[in-house]
Design a protein around this motif. Structure first.
Motif, short mmCIF file in Angstrom:
data_model
loop_
_atom_site.label_atom_id
_atom_site.label_comp_id
_atom_site.label_asym_id
_atom_site.label_seq_id
_atom_site.Cartn_x
_atom_site.Cartn_y
_atom_site.Cartn_z
N ALA A 60 0.86 -1.18 0.00
CA ALA A 60 0.00 0.00 0.00
C ALA A 60 0.89 1.22 0.00
N GLU A 61 0.31 2.37 -0.38
CA GLU A 61 1.05 3.64 -0.30
C GLU A 61 0.17 4.66 0.42
N SER A 62 0.77 5.73 0.89
CA SER A 62 0.11 6.61 1.84
C SER A 62 -1.12 7.31 1.29
N GLY A 63 -1.13 7.66 0.01
CA GLY A 63 -2.27 8.38 -0.53
C GLY A 63 -3.56 7.61 -0.40
N ASP A 64 -3.62 6.41 -0.98
CA ASP A 64 -4.83 5.61 -0.91
C ASP A 64 -5.09 5.15 0.52
N ALA A 65 -4.02 4.85 1.26
CA ALA A 65 -4.18 4.40 2.65
C ALA A 65 -4.85 5.47 3.52
N SER A 66 -4.71 6.74 3.12
CA SER A 66 -5.30 7.84 3.90
C SER A 66 -6.81 7.71 4.05
N GLY A 67 -7.45 7.05 3.09
CA GLY A 67 -8.89 6.95 3.11
C GLY A 67 -9.44 5.70 3.77
N THR A 68 -8.59 4.98 4.48
CA THR A 68 -9.06 3.75 5.14
C THR A 68 -9.77 4.03 6.45
N GLY A 69 -9.32 5.07 7.18
CA GLY A 69 -9.85 5.32 8.52
C GLY A 69 -9.03 4.65 9.60
N TYR A 70 -7.97 3.94 9.21
CA TYR A 70 -7.04 3.38 10.20
C TYR A 70 -5.61 3.75 9.81
N PHE A 71 -5.46 5.03 9.38
CA PHE A 71 -4.17 5.54 8.94
C PHE A 71 -4.04 6.98 9.42
N ASN A 72 -2.86 7.33 9.97
CA ASN A 72 -2.59 8.67 10.47
C ASN A 72 -1.96 9.48 9.35
N VAL A 73 -2.68 10.50 8.84
CA VAL A 73 -2.18 11.23 7.68
C VAL A 73 -1.03 12.16 8.05
N ARG A 74 -0.88 12.49 9.32
CA ARG A 74 0.23 13.36 9.72
C ARG A 74 1.55 12.58 9.71
N THR A 75 1.52 11.38 10.28
CA THR A 75 2.74 10.59 10.43
C THR A 75 2.94 9.57 9.32
N ARG A 76 1.91 9.36 8.48
CA ARG A 76 1.94 8.37 7.39
C ARG A 76 2.19 6.96 7.94
N GLU A 77 1.44 6.62 8.98
CA GLU A 77 1.55 5.30 9.60
C GLU A 77 0.16 4.72 9.85
N TRP A 78 0.06 3.37 9.87
CA TRP A 78 -1.18 2.71 10.24
C TRP A 78 -1.50 3.01 11.70
N ASP A 79 -2.75 3.18 12.01
CA ASP A 79 -3.19 3.29 13.40
C ASP A 79 -3.69 1.91 13.83
N LEU A 80 -2.82 1.17 14.46
CA LEU A 80 -3.13 -0.22 14.80
C LEU A 80 -4.16 -0.32 15.91
N GLY A 81 -4.26 0.71 16.75
CA GLY A 81 -5.19 0.65 17.87
C GLY A 81 -6.64 0.54 17.43
N ILE A 82 -6.99 1.18 16.32
CA ILE A 82 -8.36 1.10 15.82
C ILE A 82 -8.67 -0.32 15.37
N LEU A 83 -7.72 -0.96 14.71
CA LEU A 83 -7.94 -2.34 14.27
C LEU A 83 -8.01 -3.29 15.46
N ARG A 84 -7.24 -3.02 16.51
CA ARG A 84 -7.32 -3.86 17.72
C ARG A 84 -8.66 -3.67 18.41
N HIS A 85 -9.22 -2.47 18.30
CA HIS A 85 -10.55 -2.23 18.87
C HIS A 85 -11.59 -3.09 18.15
N ILE A 86 -11.47 -3.21 16.84
CA ILE A 86 -12.40 -4.04 16.06
C ILE A 86 -12.18 -5.51 16.34
N ASP A 87 -10.91 -5.93 16.42
CA ASP A 87 -10.58 -7.34 16.67
C ASP A 87 -9.35 -7.41 17.57
N PRO A 88 -9.54 -7.60 18.87
CA PRO A 88 -8.41 -7.59 19.81
C PRO A 88 -7.38 -8.69 19.56
N SER A 89 -7.69 -9.68 18.73
CA SER A 89 -6.75 -10.78 18.50
C SER A 89 -5.48 -10.35 17.79
#
Length: 507
Positions: free
Chosen positions: A172-201
């Motif tokens: 993936a690249e940052s532009g399209d990843a920006s529209g996922t809702g689990y990506f920090n557009v300031r730091t250009r990194e995945w926000d893993l905490g949101i995904l852990r909230h959906i599935d703690p596993s």
């Protein structure tokens, strides 16, 4: 020679570019169909994308009269926000949920509440998640298809999926990843905490694709795919990006002061920024660009699809529809259409439906209905432009792309309603062109680390001055009245309040 692919809602377009001369050698296209259902369901079978990819590519090669083995690189543009899930064997688990799908609106509301509302989402991610973003689709899938949710091994966006099909690699690249809702557009990194909230596993974070830079190659074509497409097996596949990010490259919108408006199935407005200047207005999404900067953007969910709905209702071909639009006056004798057939993102009304207002026995004409839908969808873009201007975006001229940009009357309506000069790029399929330019940039960077994207855009992107139109002062004044009526109707009908500090802002 480079191949640009744009996989959109209605179809796939292919474009062959000679990057040395900047000439487009050939183009091709193939249609998709939509899976629609109750509650805003909008999905597609991904085999349509790969089949259309092959068909459009063959058509472009045939038109160009060239051998596919001359293609040095491929850049893929894809509709943003879609969810494609694969199991551990690489098999697609269910049809892709698209950007215009609002079936997960309840899940989006729950996630937004968990984030602390719009302000919490802005502070954490730099954007406000909206119905249609990828993240709520994951929560929806967990609730509605739990067995398949448990099988997820890869989470991909549409263009990521096509790159995976081409190369076997999940990136993936940052532009399209920006529209996922689990990506920090300031730091250009995945926000893993949101995904852990959906599935703690932790399974979802393990299923994320690897992030690469926009000038990096995903890889080379798989031999069987190269053979199937008739392309050079040594061709590289660039990072690609979302359709808006590739459209920005394809219109040269990689510098301050440029602004692009797309008149397609959806309507979009975006401008380049060299910093992550986060707007306080939730409807402005400050996505990352696919050129190394940021791309403040607004998107409306109803544009040419709404026009087509009125055409179908009145059983009109495009020529007859446009003739009727031209017959009606500005403001349609008081008829206003709120064209929210798919709900709406700007204004933020995901559960809204369309409605007609101001009808009388005197103004109920086919011409007024036709013009009302064109004006209605364009009012939404004006609403978005006001938001961008409020956040400091300025431009001397708007560059138009998309199918609707080919209509001279619509271009004049845009210029008058925006009170800004308008011009089209030579090639309206800007996302496919952007994909080809990015592929050329990526290929050049392999031997020259400082190869310039700006130089490529200067050579390959041109405006068609024959399409340029200026706003007409009398029409600007008439549209201002019609636009204010639209804004008041949005408030009266849907309770959508205009931000108190948002006023008409000079371009």
């Amino acid at each position: 020679m480079y191949l640009g692919i744009d996989c959109g809602t209605q179809g796939t377009k292919a474009l062959l570019l000679d990057a040395a001369s900047g000439r487009v050698l050939g183009q091709g296209s193939a249609a998709h169909t939509l899976i629609s259902g109750a509650n805003g369901r909008r999905e597609q079978d991904v085999t349509q994308w790969t089949t259309a990819f092959a068909t459009a590519t063959r058509a472009a090669l045939t038109e160009a009269g060239v051998d596919g083995r001359e293609v040095l690189g491929i850049g893929v543009s894809g509709q943003q926000h879609g969810l494609v899930t694969l199991d551990r064997d690489g098999q697609v688990l269910r049809p892709a949920k698209l950007w215009c799908d609002t079936e997960s609106a309840a899940q989006n509301a729950a996630l937004l509440d968990w984030l602390g509302g719009e302000q919490g989402s802005l502070e954490r991610l730099g954007i406000v998640i909206a119905p249609g973003y990828t993240v709520s689709k994951l929560l929806w899938m967990k609730a509605r298809h739990p067995a398949r949710f448990e099988q997820i091994a890869h989470i991909l966006l549409p263009h990521d999926y096509l790159n995976h099909w081409l190369t076997g690699r999940a990136c993936a690249e940052s532009g399209d990843a920006s529209g996922t809702g689990y990506f920090n557009v300031r730091t250009r990194e995945w926000d893993l905490g949101i995904l852990r909230h959906i599935d703690p596993s932790g399974r979802l974070e393990a299923a994320l694709p690897e992030l690469i830079e926009p000038d990096e190659a995903v890889g080379r074509l798989r031999p069987e795919i190269a053979g199937q497409l008739g392309l050079n097996p040594d061709a590289i596949v660039s990072s690609g990006g979302g359709d808006n990010m590739m459209g920005a490259i394809g219109t040269g919108n990689i510098r301050l002061g440029a602004i692009t408006m797309s008149l397609g199935t959806s309507g979009t407005l975006y401008a380049y920024s060299d910093t992550p200047r986060i707007s306080p207005q939730p409807a402005v999404a400050t996505f990352c660009s696919s050129s190394g900067g940021w791309l403040p953007l607004i998107c409306t969910m109803n544009l040419t699809n709404a026009n087509a709905a009125i055409r179908d209702l009145l059983q009109l071909d495009l020529e007859s529809f446009n003739a009727l639009v031209a017959q009606a006056p500005i403001g349609c004798d008081g008829v206003t259409l709120l064209p929210f057939l798919n709900g709406e993102r700007v204004p933020a009304l995901p559960q809204a439906s369309a409605s007609l207002h101001g009808l009388t026995t005197e103004n109920l004409t086919r011409a007024n209905l036709c013009r009302a839908v064109v004006e209605g969808v364009t009012f939404g873009l004006r609403y978005g432009l006001d938001l961008l201007r409020e956040s400091g975006i300025r431009s001397e001229r708007v560059q138009l792309i998309g199918g609707g940009a080919k209509n001279p009357l619509w271009r004049q309506i845009v210029a008058d309603l925006m009170a800004t000069p308008v011009v089209c790029t030579t090639h309206s399929e800007a996302a496919a062109l952007g994909g080809a330019i990015q592929a050329a940039w990526c290929h050049a960077r392999q031997s020259n680390p400082i190869a310039s994207l700006a130089a490529l855009c200067a050579r390959c992107v041109r405006v068609d001055e024959g399409t340029a139109v200026e706003p007409q002062a009398e029409s600007v004044r008439a549209y201002e009245q019609a636009y204010r009526r639209y804004r008041q109707l949005v408030i009266d009908t849907h309770g959508q309040q205009t931000p108190p500090d948002l006023r008409t802002v000079a371009p």
